[in-house]
Design an enzyme around this catalytic site. Structure first.
Site, mmCIF file in Angstrom:
data_model
loop_
_atom_site.group_PDB
_atom_site.id
_atom_site.type_symbol
_atom_site.label_atom_id
_atom_site.label_comp_id
_atom_site.label_asym_id
_atom_site.label_seq_id
_atom_site.Cartn_x
_atom_site.Cartn_y
_atom_site.Cartn_z
ATOM 1 N N HIS A 30 0.826 -1.221 0.000
ATOM 2 C CA HIS A 30 0.000 0.000 0.000
ATOM 3 C C HIS A 30 0.854 1.262 0.000
ATOM 4 O O HIS A 30 0.400 2.318 -0.425
ATOM 5 C CB HIS A 30 -0.903 0.036 1.245
ATOM 6 C CG HIS A 30 -1.966 -1.002 1.250
ATOM 7 N ND1 HIS A 30 -1.719 -2.326 1.511
ATOM 8 C CD2 HIS A 30 -3.302 -0.908 1.011
ATOM 9 C CE1 HIS A 30 -2.846 -3.006 1.447
ATOM 10 N NE2 HIS A 30 -3.824 -2.172 1.143
ATOM 11 N N GLU A 51 5.324 -3.691 13.505
ATOM 12 C CA GLU A 51 4.993 -2.265 13.360
ATOM 13 C C GLU A 51 5.117 -1.502 14.670
ATOM 14 O O GLU A 51 5.484 -0.322 14.691
ATOM 15 C CB GLU A 51 3.582 -2.084 12.791
ATOM 16 C CG GLU A 51 3.448 -2.391 11.307
ATOM 17 C CD GLU A 51 3.237 -3.871 11.002
ATOM 18 O OE1 GLU A 51 3.249 -4.678 11.953
ATOM 19 O OE2 GLU A 51 3.067 -4.213 9.811
ATOM 20 N N GLN A 114 -7.527 -5.904 3.706
ATOM 21 C CA GLN A 114 -6.975 -5.011 4.745
ATOM 22 C C GLN A 114 -7.792 -3.728 4.899
ATOM 23 O O GLN A 114 -7.255 -2.674 5.255
ATOM 24 C CB GLN A 114 -5.491 -4.674 4.440
ATOM 25 C CG GLN A 114 -4.565 -5.881 4.568
ATOM 26 C CD GLN A 114 -3.150 -5.641 4.077
ATOM 27 O OE1 GLN A 114 -2.694 -6.320 3.162
ATOM 28 N NE2 GLN A 114 -2.432 -4.703 4.664
ATOM 29 N N GLY A 422 2.772 2.970 30.700
ATOM 30 C CA GLY A 422 3.375 1.836 31.424
ATOM 31 C C GLY A 422 3.500 0.629 30.515
ATOM 32 O O GLY A 422 3.170 -0.486 30.885
HETATM 33 C C1 LIG Z 1 2.330 -4.421 27.327
HETATM 34 C C2 LIG Z 1 2.136 -4.701 28.780
HETATM 35 N N1 LIG Z 1 1.636 -5.900 29.161
HETATM 36 C C3 LIG Z 1 1.464 -6.178 30.479
HETATM 37 C C4 LIG Z 1 1.783 -5.261 31.446
HETATM 38 C C5 LIG Z 1 1.584 -5.580 32.934
HETATM 39 N N2 LIG Z 1 2.870 -5.688 33.630
HETATM 40 C C6 LIG Z 1 3.386 -4.668 34.339
HETATM 41 S S1 LIG Z 1 4.831 -5.029 35.082
HETATM 42 C C7 LIG Z 1 4.830 -6.577 34.450
HETATM 43 C C8 LIG Z 1 5.966 -7.508 34.758
HETATM 44 C C9 LIG Z 1 7.252 -7.141 34.087
HETATM 45 O O1 LIG Z 1 8.164 -8.188 34.208
HETATM 46 P P1 LIG Z 1 9.650 -8.054 33.698
HETATM 47 O O2 LIG Z 1 9.681 -7.316 32.419
HETATM 48 O O3 LIG Z 1 10.269 -9.393 33.700
HETATM 49 O O4 LIG Z 1 10.333 -7.105 34.767
HETATM 50 P P2 LIG Z 1 10.536 -7.339 36.349
HETATM 51 O O5 LIG Z 1 9.325 -6.772 37.037
HETATM 52 O O6 LIG Z 1 10.699 -8.809 36.575
HETATM 53 O O7 LIG Z 1 11.761 -6.566 36.657
HETATM 54 C C10 LIG Z 1 3.671 -6.808 33.696
HETATM 55 C C11 LIG Z 1 3.340 -8.084 32.997
HETATM 56 C C12 LIG Z 1 2.259 -3.995 30.984
HETATM 57 N N3 LIG Z 1 2.540 -3.024 31.815
HETATM 58 N N4 LIG Z 1 2.465 -3.769 29.662
#
Ligand SMILES: Cc1ncc(C[n+]2csc(CCOP(=O)(O)OP(=O)(O)O)c2C)c(N)n1
Length: 581
Positions: A30, A51, A114, A422
């Protein structure tokens, strides 16, 4: 027949007028006329393997350069894949132009490939401006308008959808004039009377503070900030995006906003007048994950400088609201305050800076108690092994928290970490964008093992595009923050969907042609990082860390409080709930 020009060439010539040099993309037919025109007009295309990585990389590129950045995705799934990155730009106010392919206008309501979704409508809630190009000759006008929208006022993402028939179509050049240059809109400056009010409020303070946010990143005014802080003696805190506007080791640097709570806890008191420079009130200042209580306290006088009036009065009253660019504001403030007789705040400022490294004492003994390597210690060794100008991209739940605590910054943008979304998975794409924007600097990712998994395929992109980013995995074999949250909420025997495999991430990277090493001991960290940097390749250092190590901020204290109180229900990440009667 007169010469004609297609939509792709119009697009690229207009982007050149805006000084665009690099574009992050993943191919889709596209958009081929744009890619073909890039070949002829010397625009670099960095093609990613997902992406969302192209979108996050463009986000980082804008944060690094302070200029408009561009990402492209094809119609349908390419677009739906990039929406997370658009959303992050929206919440963190990053000026990125997303150009999106679409099925032919001609085939609306005919279930084309698409197609069949209203992409512009989907973009509206997460962009400053989203529009469809309905005619080829409108493309230059729409792109310049989009760029002005993205970069003026409060910056943010914009989206232009170009249906395939509009892009492939041709028009006569005189029907589609291309602007000679697309210059940034002049930034608003403060009035004389406002400056007087600001100086007067600051001079009346007993414990003044400056709080810097993302507005300072785009203002490119770190030098002016340092001059003003040194002249007035006012200490400077910053959120993640504002970090580095004053070097972390500067005697007036207070570090992270959470350190205001540390100051309160030590009895030093909290600021009674704050000057918010391009920083917003929200998750980093309000009760919740960062602990009980507000930052700063309720009786504080607030001077707020922002390019958008929409921020004033949100959550907190702004006693002196100033619509201005932080750079213009600081220049004017410096000029206006040459003769100001500033009170002596040295005791307060010294205390603020002293507390900015509270963690050094707090974790000194703690790190010796874990069986495996403590992530705090691992990050210390990483930071000691890299040069002072290296850019660090933090990713992961607690992993990013350790990095924010330990890393040092001398310049704005030197640490890029999570913002309001986050969003896990930003680390590697952020590093790619930062490396493209700063070919002469070293760029590292420090990430949790969970977060690492979201964009691991981008080792392929880094190898193909010669981006020697070093990715360090703090591997606790779990979604660590989630494990610790479940332990506090439900008990250690109630863990569910929060553990991960014992994976050899360094071997995955090697499979893509990158350099890899596994590290298990503290003394091996520094040398391994140095070997990775010296390899000149993208690299992955997989460090085994201890899951027992818990980041102080994780909701434990708040959850315990709720459990002990009749009227409260604990929730992770947010303030406790009041039970409804
Ligand atoms: C895209 C996304 N999916 C899920 C979450 C929820 N989440 C927040 S912290 C976390 C754990 C992160 O684990 P890791 O990257 O191994 O870091 P650690 O806390 O062990 O240092 C999750 C799943 C999020 N914030 N973003």
């Amino acid at each position: 027949m007169a010469d004609t020009i297609d939509g792709g060439e119009l697009c690229v010539k207009t982007l050149k007028a805006a000084n665009v040099k690099d574009i992050f993309v993943l191919h889709g037919g596209h958009l081929d006329p744009i890619f073909q025109a890039c070949l002829d007009h010397d625009i670099r295309l960095i093609d990613t393997r997902h992406e969302v990585a192209a979108g996050h990389a463009a986000d980082a590129y804008a944060r690094q350069t302070g200029r408009i950045s561009v990402a492209m995705a094809t119609a349908g799934p390419g677009y739906t894949n990039i929406i997370t990155a658009i959303t992050q730009c929206y919440l963190d106010c990053t000026p990125v132009l997303f150009i999106i392919g679409a099925s032919p206008l001609r085939d609306a309501e005919r279930w084309p490939l698409q197609g069949g979704i209203d992409q512009v409508a989907m973009a509206k809630p997460v962009t400053k401006w989203a529009m469809q190009a309905t005619r080829t000759e409108l493309i230059p006008h729409l792109i310049s308008h989009a760029i002005h929208e993205a970069t003026s006022g409060q910056p943010g993402p914009v989206l232009l959808e170009i249906p395939i028939d509009v892009l492939f179509n041709q028009t006569e050049p005189e029907k589609a004039p291309i602007p000679e240059s697309i210059l940034p809109v002049a930034s608003p400056a403060p009035s004389e009377s406002t400056l007087k009010a600001v100086i007067s409020a600051l001079t009346l303070a007993e414990r003044p503070a400056i709080i810097c946010g993302g507005g300072m990143l785009y203002a490119k005014a770190a030098e002016e900030l340092r001059q003003f802080a040194e002249r007035s003696g006012i200490p400077v805190y910053s959120n993640n995006k504002g970090r580095g506007v004053i070097p972390t080791d500067h005697a007036l640097c207070g570090g992270a906003l959470t350190n205001i709570k540390v100051a309160e806890a030590t009895g030093m008191g909290t600021p009674d007048v704050v000057m918010m420079l391009g920083a917003r009130f929200g998750m980093f200042t309000e009760p919740g994950m960062l602990g009980p209580g507000r930052i700063p306290s309720d009786d504080c006088t607030i001077i707020q400088i922002d390019r958008s009036s929409a921020e004033f009065g949100r959550i907190r009253p702004a006693h002196i609201p100033v619509v201005a660019d932080c750079g213009e504001f600081l220049i004017a403030l410096l000029n206006k305050s040459t003769d100001t007789d500033w009170p002596d705040w040295s005791e307060w400022a010294g205390g603020v800076h002293g507390l900015s490294s509270w963690h050094k004492h707090a974790y000194k003994e703690v790190v010796k108690k874990t069986k495996l390597l403590h992530p705090y210690e691992a990050v210390q060794h990483i930071v000691n092994a890299i040069d002072e100008d290296a850019i660090i991209c933090a990713d992961g739940g607690e992993a990013s928290g350790w990095v924010e605590m330990v890393s040092k910054s001398r310049n704005p943008g030197q640490l890029m970490s999570h913002g309001y979304l986050g969003c896990l998975g930003i680390g590697i794409p952020f590093a790619m964008g930062a490396q493209v924007a700063n070919p002469d600097k070293r760029v590292l990712v420090i990430t949790g093992d969970g977060a690492f998994g979201f964009n691991v395929q981008e080792f392929d992109t880094m190898v193909r595009h010669d981006l020697p980013v070093v990715t360090v995995v703090l591997n606790n074999k779990a979604w660590g923050m989630c494990v610790h949250g479940q332990q506090s909420m439900y008990g250690g025997n109630r863990l569910v969907v929060t553990t991960l495999a014992d994976a050899n991430y360094e071997k995955v990277a090697e499979g893509f042609g990158a350099y890899g090493e596994l590290v298990e001991k503290a003394e091996e960290v520094g040398p391994a990082i140095k070997r990775a940097l010296d390899s000149g390749l993208p690299a992955c250092i997989n460090i085994i860390t201890d899951l027992e190590a818990v980041l102080g901020d994780t909701s434990g204290e708040k959850i315990t409080q709720a459990k002990q109180s009749e009227g409260k229900i604990a929730m992770p990440y947010y303030d406790n709930l009041e039970k409804s009667s």
